[in-house]
Design an enzyme around this catalytic site. Structure first.
Site, PDB file in Angstrom:
ATOM      1  N   GLY A   1       0.821  -1.199   0.000  1.00 41.00           N
ATOM      2  CA  GLY A   1       0.000   0.000   0.000  1.00 41.00           C
ATOM      3  C   GLY A   1       0.857   1.252   0.000  1.00 41.00           C
ATOM      4  O   GLY A   1       2.062   1.206   0.296  1.00 41.00           O
ATOM      5  N   CYS A   2       0.251   2.392  -0.326  1.00 41.06           N
ATOM      6  CA  CYS A   2       1.031   3.634  -0.462  1.00 41.06           C
ATOM      7  C   CYS A   2       1.568   4.112   0.885  1.00 41.06           C
ATOM      8  O   CYS A   2       2.772   4.375   1.018  1.00 41.06           O
ATOM      9  CB  CYS A   2       0.192   4.712  -1.135  1.00 41.06           C
ATOM     10  SG  CYS A   2      -1.412   5.038  -0.371  1.00 41.06           S
ATOM     11  N   TYR A   3       0.702   4.242   1.884  1.00 42.10           N
ATOM     12  CA  TYR A   3       1.194   4.617   3.212  1.00 42.10           C
ATOM     13  C   TYR A   3       2.163   3.561   3.733  1.00 42.10           C
ATOM     14  O   TYR A   3       3.183   3.878   4.362  1.00 42.10           O
ATOM     15  CB  TYR A   3       0.031   4.738   4.192  1.00 42.10           C
ATOM     16  CG  TYR A   3      -0.708   6.045   4.186  1.00 42.10           C
ATOM     17  CD1 TYR A   3      -0.048   7.260   4.375  1.00 42.10           C
ATOM     18  CD2 TYR A   3      -2.093   6.081   4.030  1.00 42.10           C
ATOM     19  CE1 TYR A   3      -0.727   8.457   4.392  1.00 42.10           C
ATOM     20  CE2 TYR A   3      -2.799   7.280   4.050  1.00 42.10           C
ATOM     21  CZ  TYR A   3      -2.108   8.463   4.230  1.00 42.10           C
ATOM     22  OH  TYR A   3      -2.795   9.651   4.254  1.00 42.10           O
ATOM     23  N   ALA A   4       1.840   2.293   3.491  1.00 40.84           N
ATOM     24  CA  ALA A   4       2.685   1.209   3.995  1.00 40.84           C
ATOM     25  C   ALA A   4       4.088   1.290   3.413  1.00 40.84           C
ATOM     26  O   ALA A   4       5.079   1.050   4.113  1.00 40.84           O
ATOM     27  CB  ALA A   4       2.056  -0.138   3.677  1.00 40.84           C
TER      28      ALA A   4
END
Length: 333
Positions: free
Chosen positions: A144-147
């Site tokens: 994921g992007c935040y991840a």
């Protein structure tokens, strides 16, 4: 004839960025791009930035995708697993959705709901040993992007024993494209411009993924919607477990990572510097008052946070140099 690739969910922001990267990739031939409500429309009507790409979006059907060597799934969370199950086993798949990221069925049910589809190889190549696992896999779950932004900042410090995994606090701001392309009142320009707003405080779906990938055991995460189209800036703090220079730990961890850049002392990451690239910029310090470790991380949520990362994973799966078709440098101003 190059490597045949297809994109399901090509009408969204991540799908559009995938089409742009594929069009400029020296080894990829785009053989199909599918959508739901936008099926039947020309790609350059849905994505005006792709004017000149002569392709009509098809229906998202397994038969449309099955002839590709590799398929990118840029579908909403919870929709990838059913389609992937209908594709031939020999077709390689990179899933940009969350369906196959988590190992824990309970975490999936708690944060996403529904039936857990099972875990695939996790698609963050910079984690130790992950490049080889990705290269040997036919099914990869893009991070994921935040991840991606948070794990790249945090994982080396926990692995080194420099940071306590039990006390991690993150505040991260993201551009509006991270919420997808569907029309939503709170994403109207008149609502977003001139405003910063937190959302999903304490309940964001990337929390179990970040813990799983970084080794954190306790994570407080506050995401913030920022008045910009794309980009993530994450402030990651943790309690030190021993006395080290966090910048040196990060620099050593990413010495051979072409897309992760630990900035020189005195320079701090900012989102515009990563725009349009597949790079993540990092800087670290120790808070002089609290003693906590602080890492700032910036990336393009549609680049290293989504489509760029997916192409990087695909390159590894197909035996290509991982940098093929991807830019290390951002676009400015």
């Amino acid at each position: 004839m190059g490597i045949r690739v297809a994109v399901a969910g090509a009408s969204g922001y991540a799908g559009g960025e995938l089409l742009r990267l594929i069009a400029g990739h020296p080894e990829f031939d785009l053989v199909a791009a599918t959508a739901h409500s936008q099926a039947g429309h020309r790609v350059d009507v849905v994505h005006p930035q792709l004017t000149g790409l002569d392709l009509v979006l098809g229906e998202t059907d397994p038969s449309t995708l099955a002839d590709a060597d590799l398929v990118f799934l840029a579908l909403p969370h919870g929709e990838s697993a059913a389609l992937a199950a209908q594709l031939p086993a020999e077709v390689r798949i990179v899933d940009l959705g969350a369906d196959h990221r988590l190992a824990d069925p309970y975490a999936w049910a708690q944060y996403y709901g529904g039936t857990h589809a099972g875990q695939w190889t996790y698609g963050l190549p910079e984690l130790p040993g992950q490049r080889d696992l990705i290269a040997g896999s036919t099914r990869v779950a893009n991070s994921g992007c935040y991840a991606a932004a948070i794990t790249l900042a945090l994982a080396p410090l926990i692995a080194d024993g420099a940071a306590s995994p039990a006390d991690v606090v993150v505040v991260a701001a993201s551009g509006t494209s991270g919420a997808g392309r569907a029309a939503k009142p709170h994403l109207l320009a008149s609502e977003v411009m001139g405003d910063l707003s937190p959302y999903r405080v304490g309940t964001h779906q990337h929390v179990p993924e970040i813990k799983q990938a970084s080794g954190a055991t306790g994570l407080s995460f506050t995401p913030v919607l920022a008045p910009m189209p794309r980009g993530i800036l994450a402030t990651v703090t943790a309690t030190p477990a021993r006395g080290v220079d966090p910048q040196q730990v990060l620099a050593q961890a990413y010495a051979d990572a072409p897309f992760v850049h630990v900035l020189p002392e005195g320079r701090w990451p900012h989102t515009a510097a990563t725009l349009g690239s597949n790079s993540c910029h990092l800087q670290a310090t120790v808070d002089v008052d609290s003693g906590r470790l602080i890492v700032l991380s910036a990336l393009d949520n549609l680049g290293k946070g989504a489509a760029g990362q997916a192409v990087q994973n695909a390159n590894l799966m197909l035996g290509l140099p991982e940098t093929t078709g991807l830019s290390i440098w951002g676009v400015a101003p």
